[in-house]
Design an enzyme around this catalytic site. Structure first.
Site, short mmCIF file in Angstrom:
data_model
loop_
_atom_site.label_atom_id
_atom_site.label_comp_id
_atom_site.label_asym_id
_atom_site.label_seq_id
_atom_site.Cartn_x
_atom_site.Cartn_y
_atom_site.Cartn_z
N ASP A 149 -11.85 -5.14 -2.58
CA ASP A 149 -12.83 -6.24 -2.57
C ASP A 149 -14.18 -5.67 -2.17
O ASP A 149 -14.26 -4.70 -1.42
CB ASP A 149 -12.41 -7.33 -1.58
CG ASP A 149 -12.19 -6.78 -0.17
OD1 ASP A 149 -13.09 -6.94 0.67
OD2 ASP A 149 -11.11 -6.20 0.08
N GLU B 206 0.81 -1.22 0.00
CA GLU B 206 0.00 0.00 0.00
C GLU B 206 0.84 1.27 0.00
O GLU B 206 0.33 2.35 -0.33
CB GLU B 206 -0.95 -0.01 1.21
CG GLU B 206 -2.00 -1.11 1.12
CD GLU B 206 -2.85 -1.23 2.36
OE1 GLU B 206 -4.07 -1.48 2.23
OE2 GLU B 206 -2.31 -1.08 3.48
#
EC number: 3.2.2.9
Length: 232
Positions: free
Chosen positions: A199, A14
């Site tokens: 997701d 990230e």
């Protein structure tokens, strides 16, 4: 306005794109955290890789604020989408942040509220506006709304139903933002959460997360870099 920007992501994936853009970076490794203190595009930046979960995020945020003294905090990375308008790769921007796994309602507090803290942590309105502007400019679909945090990866209908029951307006879930927001509240430092959807939280979200984390990292990092240009 020239500001020093603190950027926080939990995982190496990230923060990798942002770390690779940094120049003149000094590295601080402490208490399981990695802090990169340097510049991105002539903006002073302190980038934290905190580790996963609320405790790691709180420890890292406090260290980041004490050691590098940023003026504002941007929390970046991935999130699970619960808003029907969010799909993988889309951007979610906080209008409020809450803990979904805290419960001291027996003593009269709201669900998710911890004693001596507000029920919801509110991001800085200017930071939210900049995030929305840059997301629109980049052409991403974005939702602004409630982001809920807990020390649990949300997948499966039962978990999702409980969170939606407790927080009907929830847009996305993840594992660090509320802790970061709580520390920013304690230090009186403005913050915003800008994450990309890895997701859509459902029974298969753990499979989607592995597949689409790189896309989420890319998209969220792109918005953060665009935001930095507003503070150079």
């Amino acid at each position: 306005m020239r500001l020093k920007i603190g950027i926080i992501g939990a995982m190496a994936q990230e923060v990798e794109i942002l770390r690779n853009l940094m120049v003149e970076a000094k590295v601080i490794e402490i208490a399981g955290c990695k802090i990169y203190d340097g510049k991105i595009n002539n903006t002073q930046v302190a980038l934290l890789q905190s580790g996963i979960g609320k405790v790691a995020a709180a420890v890292g945020t406090a260290l980041l604020l004490e050691l590098t003294k940023p003026d504002v905090i941007i929390n970046t990375g991935s999130a699970g989408g619960l808003d029907a308008n969010l799909n993988v790769g889309d951007i979610v921007i906080s209008t409020e942040v809450r803990h979904h796994d805290a419960d001291v309602t027996a003593f009269g507090y709201e669900k998710g509220q911890l004693p001596a803290n507000p029920a919801a942590f509110l991001p800085n309105e200017q930071l939210v506006s900049v995030a929305l502007k840059e997301t629109q400019t980049a052409g991403f679909n974005a939702v602004s709304g409630l982001i809920c945090s807990g020390d649990v990866f949300v997948n499966g209908a039962e978990k999702i139903a409980q969170i939606r029951q407790d927080f009907p307006n929830v847009a996305a879930v993840e594992m660090e933002a509320a802790a970061i927001a709580q520390v920013c509240h304690a230090f009186n430092v403005p913050f915003v959460v800008v994450r990309a959807i890895s997701d859509v939280a459902d029974k298969e979200s753990h499979l989607s997360f592995d597949e689409f984390l790189p896309l989420a990292a890319k998209n969220s990092s792109e918005i953060v870099v665009a935001m930095l240009n507003n503070f150079a």
